[in-house]
Design an enzyme around this catalytic site. Structure first.
Site, PDB file in Angstrom:
ATOM      1  CB  CYS A   1      -0.936  -0.148   1.221  1.00 27.09           C
ATOM      2  SG  CYS A   1      -2.381   0.956   0.917  1.00 27.09           S
TER       3      CYS A   1
ATOM      4  CG  HIS B   1      -3.306  -3.599   3.245  1.00 22.95           C
ATOM      5  ND1 HIS B   1      -2.532  -3.094   3.915  1.00 22.95           N
ATOM      6  CD2 HIS B   1      -4.087  -2.871   2.621  1.00 22.95           C
ATOM      7  CE1 HIS B   1      -2.546  -1.882   3.683  1.00 22.95           C
ATOM      8  NE2 HIS B   1      -3.691  -1.524   2.893  1.00 22.95           N
TER       9      HIS B   1
ATOM     10  CD  GLU C   1      -0.499  -5.548   5.764  1.00 24.06           C
ATOM     11  OE1 GLU C   1      -0.523  -6.238   4.690  1.00 24.06           O
ATOM     12  OE2 GLU C   1      -0.780  -4.285   5.707  1.00 24.06           O
TER      13      GLU C   1
END
Lengths: 221, 76
Positions: free
Chosen positions: A85, A193, A195
């Protein structure tokens, strides 16, 4: 395996990134943007967020911070780096990755889980997937519209450096590109994302393979 | 001395914000607006003797992203 997560004023996914790396078995150090030198690590992760309030351009000020000189040196020495990002924006602003991230074509902030197609498994980041596999990963960005000129696009395509594409038009990105690799395939920048997709309680685990395959590749390297 | 830097998206790079402004002008009844490009102006207060070459270096390193943007410098 050691990883550093960079932290800028306005980073907000630094902790998530550290947790994802730790859960995958990395020994993680968080490094403040004013630190001119990085600890000796195998991987540098540049997290999401809004570094320096997105002033001037997303990632532009962060790219000039002392720690980013350390990041550039790490990459030029053949080190691995992952930018997610805002981290992807920082990697393009430092010119470690080609192209630029522009305002979403629809002008709206997009915040939802999207489908990604794994375009290549030939990298430490994507070897845990199968080519053509569709994974669900959240996006949350206002400036994720990937732009590059024709020559750069041809190079990315011909060198198999497009890591992920969106399964739909999310933000107007050229050819729905969601993530690209550097020429040596050791730097990955992506808008979605991974994560945020490592825990079944948080809506999915399709991001786990990215972190696990990085660890496996780094251990065997 | 002062420098004024104009930063614009390069020709051929889609400017979604400019397009939105163009649509809004049409909605207000202004006919014939065929294109809008939105950029930014950065004004710099500089020590006397700063050269145009130095300001251009600032543009290349930070003020513009030359992958997508072009810039012009006016010194006064």
């Amino acid at each position: 395996m050691k990883a550093a997560v960079l932290q800028f004023p306005g980073s907000n996914c630094d902790r998530d990134m550290a947790v994802a790396l730790e859960k995958s078995g990395f020994d993680v150090t968080v490094v403040w943007h004013k630190d001119a030198s990085l600890p000796k690590v195998d991987l540098v992760a540049v997290p999401g967020g809004f570094s320096f309030g997105d002033y001037l351009r997303c990632g532009a000020i962060a790219a000039q911070s002392p720690v980013c000189q350390g990041l550039v040196d790490h990459v030029h020495a053949g080190g691995y780096a992952l930018g997610v990002c805002n981290g992807f924006q920082v990697l393009t602003e430092t010119r470690l990755l080609p192209g630029a991230l522009m305002r979403n074509a629809g002008l709206k902030f997009v915040c939802r889980t999207v489908g990604l197609t794994v375009e290549t498994t030939d990298s430490a980041f994507t070897s845990g997937y199968t080519k053509g596999q569709i994974v669900d990963i959240p996006v949350a960005h206002h400036d994720g519209n990937y732009y590059c000129d024709d020559e750069t696009f041809a190079a990315l395509r011909d060198q198999d450096r497009i890591a992920f594409t969106y399964t739909e038009n999310v933000n107007g990105a050229r050819e729905n590109i969601a993530g690209v690799l550097s020429e040596n395939r050791r730097v990955l920048g992506m808008m979605p994302h991974p994560e945020r997709a490592i825990d079944a309680n948080h809506g999915g685990t399709d991001g786990q393979a990215l972190f696990r395959s990085m660890l496996d590749q780094l251990v065997s390297a | 001395m002062k420098a004024r830097v104009h930063v614009m998206l390069k020709n051929g790079v889609l400017d979604p914000q400019g397009e939105a402004v163009r649509h809004a002008l049409g909605a207000l009844g202004f006919a014939g607006v065929e294109g809008v490009r939105q950029g930014k102006v950065i004004e710099l207060d500089l020590a006397d003797g700063t050269t145009e070459a130095t300001v251009k270096e600032m543009c290349e390193k930070l003020l513009a992203n030359t992958v997508i943007e072009s810039y012009t410098v006016e010194l006064s």
